[in-house]
Design a protein around this motif. Structure first.
Motif, PDB file in Angstrom:
ATOM      1  N   GLU A 173       0.872  -1.168   0.088  1.00  0.00           N
ATOM      2  CA  GLU A 173      -0.008  -0.073  -0.084  1.00  0.00           C
ATOM      3  C   GLU A 173       0.846   1.141  -0.037  1.00  0.00           C
ATOM      4  O   GLU A 173       1.977   1.289   0.516  1.00  0.00           O
ATOM      5  N   PHE A 174       0.394   2.302  -0.667  1.00  0.00           N
ATOM      6  CA  PHE A 174       1.070   3.641  -0.455  1.00  0.00           C
ATOM      7  C   PHE A 174      -0.020   4.230   0.314  1.00  0.00           C
ATOM      8  O   PHE A 174      -1.228   4.832   0.181  1.00  0.00           O
ATOM      9  N   VAL A 175       0.300   4.730   1.838  1.00  0.00           N
ATOM     10  CA  VAL A 175      -0.566   5.468   2.595  1.00  0.00           C
ATOM     11  C   VAL A 175       0.133   6.773   3.064  1.00  0.00           C
ATOM     12  O   VAL A 175       1.074   6.897   3.125  1.00  0.00           O
ATOM     13  N   VAL A 176      -1.075   7.750   3.448  1.00  0.00           N
ATOM     14  CA  VAL A 176      -0.772   8.668   4.085  1.00  0.00           C
ATOM     15  C   VAL A 176      -1.773   9.172   5.056  1.00  0.00           C
ATOM     16  O   VAL A 176      -2.609   8.206   5.454  1.00  0.00           O
ATOM     17  N   ARG A 177      -1.640  10.422   5.981  1.00  0.00           N
ATOM     18  CA  ARG A 177      -2.551  10.666   6.820  1.00  0.00           C
ATOM     19  C   ARG A 177      -3.592  11.248   6.416  1.00  0.00           C
ATOM     20  O   ARG A 177      -3.654  11.775   5.159  1.00  0.00           O
ATOM     21  N   ARG A 178      -4.961  11.288   6.998  1.00  0.00           N
ATOM     22  CA  ARG A 178      -5.962  12.129   6.444  1.00  0.00           C
ATOM     23  C   ARG A 178      -5.695  13.481   6.322  1.00  0.00           C
ATOM     24  O   ARG A 178      -4.775  14.128   7.237  1.00  0.00           O
ATOM     25  N   GLY A 179      -6.173  13.932   5.164  1.00  0.00           N
ATOM     26  CA  GLY A 179      -5.918  15.404   5.024  1.00  0.00           C
ATOM     27  C   GLY A 179      -4.666  15.575   4.219  1.00  0.00           C
ATOM     28  O   GLY A 179      -4.444  16.780   4.073  1.00  0.00           O
ATOM     29  N   HIS A 180      -3.689  14.692   3.801  1.00  0.00           N
ATOM     30  CA  HIS A 180      -2.686  14.807   2.954  1.00  0.00           C
ATOM     31  C   HIS A 180      -3.150  15.417   1.754  1.00  0.00           C
ATOM     32  O   HIS A 180      -4.152  15.263   1.021  1.00  0.00           O
ATOM     33  N   PRO A 181      -2.157  16.532   1.323  1.00  0.00           N
ATOM     34  CA  PRO A 181      -2.534  17.279   0.174  1.00  0.00           C
ATOM     35  C   PRO A 181      -2.503  16.412  -1.013  1.00  0.00           C
ATOM     36  O   PRO A 181      -3.301  16.761  -2.122  1.00  0.00           O
ATOM     37  N   ASN A 235       4.143   6.295  12.953  1.00  0.00           N
ATOM     38  CA  ASN A 235       4.186   7.628  13.984  1.00  0.00           C
ATOM     39  C   ASN A 235       4.885   8.718  12.958  1.00  0.00           C
ATOM     40  O   ASN A 235       4.376   9.834  12.914  1.00  0.00           O
ATOM     41  N   TYR A 236       5.607   8.326  11.942  1.00  0.00           N
ATOM     42  CA  TYR A 236       6.030   9.360  11.011  1.00  0.00           C
ATOM     43  C   TYR A 236       5.114   9.847   9.932  1.00  0.00           C
ATOM     44  O   TYR A 236       4.978  10.922   9.705  1.00  0.00           O
ATOM     45  N   ALA A 237       4.108   8.873   9.564  1.00  0.00           N
ATOM     46  CA  ALA A 237       3.274   9.101   8.571  1.00  0.00           C
ATOM     47  C   ALA A 237       2.204   9.838   9.196  1.00  0.00           C
ATOM     48  O   ALA A 237       1.449  10.779   8.427  1.00  0.00           O
ATOM     49  N   LEU A 238       1.696   9.474  10.288  1.00  0.00           N
ATOM     50  CA  LEU A 238       0.761  10.207  10.996  1.00  0.00           C
ATOM     51  C   LEU A 238       1.177  11.574  11.387  1.00  0.00           C
ATOM     52  O   LEU A 238       0.194  12.703  11.791  1.00  0.00           O
ATOM     53  N   SER A 239       2.345  11.856  11.468  1.00  0.00           N
ATOM     54  CA  SER A 239       2.805  13.092  12.135  1.00  0.00           C
ATOM     55  C   SER A 239       3.115  14.369  10.997  1.00  0.00           C
ATOM     56  O   SER A 239       3.463  15.412  11.445  1.00  0.00           O
ATOM     57  N   VAL A 250       0.748  -4.358   7.745  1.00  0.00           N
ATOM     58  CA  VAL A 250       1.113  -3.744   8.782  1.00  0.00           C
ATOM     59  C   VAL A 250       0.312  -2.444   9.073  1.00  0.00           C
ATOM     60  O   VAL A 250       0.220  -2.263  10.294  1.00  0.00           O
ATOM     61  N   VAL A 251      -0.420  -1.958   8.040  1.00  0.00           N
ATOM     62  CA  VAL A 251      -1.283  -0.905   8.282  1.00  0.00           C
ATOM     63  C   VAL A 251      -2.708  -1.218   8.015  1.00  0.00           C
ATOM     64  O   VAL A 251      -3.548  -0.401   8.121  1.00  0.00           O
ATOM     65  N   ALA A 252      -3.020  -2.495   8.182  1.00  0.00           N
ATOM     66  CA  ALA A 252      -4.536  -3.119   7.926  1.00  0.00           C
ATOM     67  C   ALA A 252      -5.545  -2.199   9.059  1.00  0.00           C
ATOM     68  O   ALA A 252      -6.553  -1.683   8.687  1.00  0.00           O
ATOM     69  N   LYS A 253      -5.330  -2.176  10.208  1.00  0.00           N
ATOM     70  CA  LYS A 253      -5.998  -1.410  11.272  1.00  0.00           C
ATOM     71  C   LYS A 253      -6.000  -0.093  11.372  1.00  0.00           C
ATOM     72  O   LYS A 253      -7.104   0.517  11.271  1.00  0.00           O
ATOM     73  N   GLU A 254      -4.937   0.527  10.802  1.00  0.00           N
ATOM     74  CA  GLU A 254      -4.954   2.146  10.439  1.00  0.00           C
ATOM     75  C   GLU A 254      -5.844   2.497   9.513  1.00  0.00           C
ATOM     76  O   GLU A 254      -6.538   3.317   9.345  1.00  0.00           O
ATOM     77  N   LEU A 255      -5.832   1.522   8.393  1.00  0.00           N
ATOM     78  CA  LEU A 255      -6.751   1.794   7.266  1.00  0.00           C
ATOM     79  C   LEU A 255      -8.181   1.557   7.654  1.00  0.00           C
ATOM     80  O   LEU A 255      -9.149   2.251   7.018  1.00  0.00           O
ATOM     81  N   GLU A 256      -8.303   0.432   8.412  1.00  0.00           N
ATOM     82  CA  GLU A 256      -9.838   0.132   8.690  1.00  0.00           C
ATOM     83  C   GLU A 256     -10.271   1.351   9.459  1.00  0.00           C
ATOM     84  O   GLU A 256     -11.620   1.732   9.482  1.00  0.00           O
ATOM     85  N   SER A 257      -9.494   1.817  10.391  1.00  0.00           N
ATOM     86  CA  SER A 257     -10.197   3.042  11.502  1.00  0.00           C
ATOM     87  C   SER A 257     -10.167   4.597  10.641  1.00  0.00           C
ATOM     88  O   SER A 257     -10.741   5.264  11.255  1.00  0.00           O
ATOM     89  N   GLY A 258      -9.416   4.576   9.742  1.00  0.00           N
ATOM     90  CA  GLY A 258      -9.257   5.640   8.655  1.00  0.00           C
ATOM     91  C   GLY A 258      -8.025   6.919   9.349  1.00  0.00           C
ATOM     92  O   GLY A 258      -7.907   7.801   8.889  1.00  0.00           O
ATOM     93  N   ALA A 259      -7.325   6.172  10.378  1.00  0.00           N
ATOM     94  CA  ALA A 259      -6.189   6.867  10.714  1.00  0.00           C
ATOM     95  C   ALA A 259      -5.161   7.214   9.402  1.00  0.00           C
ATOM     96  O   ALA A 259      -4.587   8.408   9.517  1.00  0.00           O
ATOM     97  N   LEU A 260      -5.069   6.211   8.899  1.00  0.00           N
ATOM     98  CA  LEU A 260      -4.413   6.223   7.492  1.00  0.00           C
ATOM     99  C   LEU A 260      -5.365   6.123   6.346  1.00  0.00           C
ATOM    100  O   LEU A 260      -6.197   5.214   6.488  1.00  0.00           O
ATOM    101  N   VAL A 261      -4.775   6.798   5.242  1.00  0.00           N
ATOM    102  CA  VAL A 261      -5.827   6.602   3.943  1.00  0.00           C
ATOM    103  C   VAL A 261      -4.935   5.947   2.768  1.00  0.00           C
ATOM    104  O   VAL A 261      -3.469   6.592   2.703  1.00  0.00           O
ATOM    105  N   ARG A 262      -5.437   5.049   2.211  1.00  0.00           N
ATOM    106  CA  ARG A 262      -4.732   4.277   0.943  1.00  0.00           C
ATOM    107  C   ARG A 262      -4.861   5.406  -0.288  1.00  0.00           C
ATOM    108  O   ARG A 262      -5.815   6.060  -0.551  1.00  0.00           O
ATOM    109  N   LEU A 263      -3.629   5.634  -0.882  1.00  0.00           N
ATOM    110  CA  LEU A 263      -3.426   6.447  -2.073  1.00  0.00           C
ATOM    111  C   LEU A 263      -3.753   5.305  -3.313  1.00  0.00           C
ATOM    112  O   LEU A 263      -3.503   4.184  -3.474  1.00  0.00           O
ATOM    113  N   PRO A 264      -4.864   5.825  -4.004  1.00  0.00           N
ATOM    114  CA  PRO A 264      -5.515   5.059  -5.278  1.00  0.00           C
ATOM    115  C   PRO A 264      -4.468   4.653  -6.414  1.00  0.00           C
ATOM    116  O   PRO A 264      -4.670   5.171  -7.556  1.00  0.00           O
TER     117      PRO A 264
END
Length: 303
Positions: A173-181, A235-239, A250-264
């Protein structure tokens, strides 16, 4: 492949009903109510797609399908009991331990449930869980410091002398925090405009990620940090505005909760098998055999 809806309780209940020739007696033996054991039998018959037992005045009788299923159910229970007995005998001779290497995606996604299930079956066995990059764990396995490794299949030259049993497939996955530009206009060709957490050279997914980027015309990424650490990456991606390239597990739970977002982005070229890796020679201990059984059962449920 075994239907993942079939659980140990289904096989145990079915076998006890046949052994006692009565749902009521089987329920008492298993400390269950009669409605509960009837429901479990019904669930099993629905999964199998056939009636296994017929109730009559004398108790119950097996159908032809039930006779076939009973044979293999008893074999399964006997094999599990043999494993438990072997672990118990080893424990009497001294504390038994098992060293397990788990790649980051497995450590985050699979191992918590595996460890819980295994310790319930074998509380006298101490599990030592080691995580790290693929190359490091495989070398630890070769040196005998690990009994098994669970993770992505490595390159052919790395896997020489290693037996691999596939559990499931996984992609990157390519993931970023919520609200990433980058979420406003997701374009993989703009990846280099942001800090990137990139899989290190020793990781199993490194060549797959590089191949996927080349296939989509993405050149060298200037600003990147190479790390396999889930704790650091999370921590780095969220901050900040970093893009984290990492296995889905590695990020399945964060994607499910919405803390991290998958780039399409297209990650189809990064799909690969995750499985159990062992040395091809050597006898399997009772503890390891039971661990393998538990691992396969949990993987079938969560994958």
């Amino acid at each position: 492949m075994i239907d993942r809806r079939i659980k140990f309780r289904h096989i145990q209940c079915f076998s006890e009903i046949v052994r006692h020739n009565s749902l009521k007696s089987a329920a008492q033996h298993l400390h269950l109510t009669q409605p509960a054991i009837s429901k479990t039998l019904k669930e099993l018959e629905e999964v199998v797609g056939s009636d296994l037992l017929v109730r009559n005045r004398g108790g119950v009788s097996l159908t032809k399908q039930g006779e076939v299923f009973l044979h293999f159910a008893q074999m399964s229970l006997a094999a599990l009991q043999q494993g438990l007995n072997g672990v118990a005998q080893m424990a009497k001779a001294g504390k038994v331990s098992l060293a397990v290497g788990a790649l980051p995606s497995v450590a985050a996604r699979l191992m918590p449930e595996v460890v819980q299930a295994f310790t319930e079956l074998a509380p006298d066995v101490t599990l030592h869980i080691h995580d790290g990059p693929h190359g490091y764990l495989i070398e630890e396995l070769r040196q005998g410091r690990l009994d098994v490794v669970i993770g992505r299949m490595g390159a052919p030259e790395v896997m020489k002398g290693i037996a691999f049993t596939q559990l499931y497939d996984e992609h990157v996955e390519f993931v970023v925090r919520r609200g990433h530009p980058l979420l406003a206009q997701p374009d993989i060709h703009h990846l280099g405009e942001w800090p990137v957490i990139f899989p290190p050279q020793a990781s199993a997914i490194r060549p797959l990620v590089e191949r996927a980027l080349v296939a989509q015309g993405v050149g060298e990424i200037a600003t990147k940090v190479e790390s396999v650490s889930g704790a650091f990456g999370r921590n780095y991606a969220l901050s900040n505005d970093a893009v984290w390239i990492i296995s889905n597990g590695v990020v399945a739970k964060e994607l499910e909760s919405g803390a991290l977002v998958r780039l399409p982005f297209d990650t189809s070229l990064t799909k690969g098998p995750v499985g159990l890796m062992t040395l091809t020679e050597g006898q399997v201990s009772a503890a390891e055999s039971l661990f393998r059984h538990t691992l396969a059962d949990v993987a079938a449920r969560v994958s």
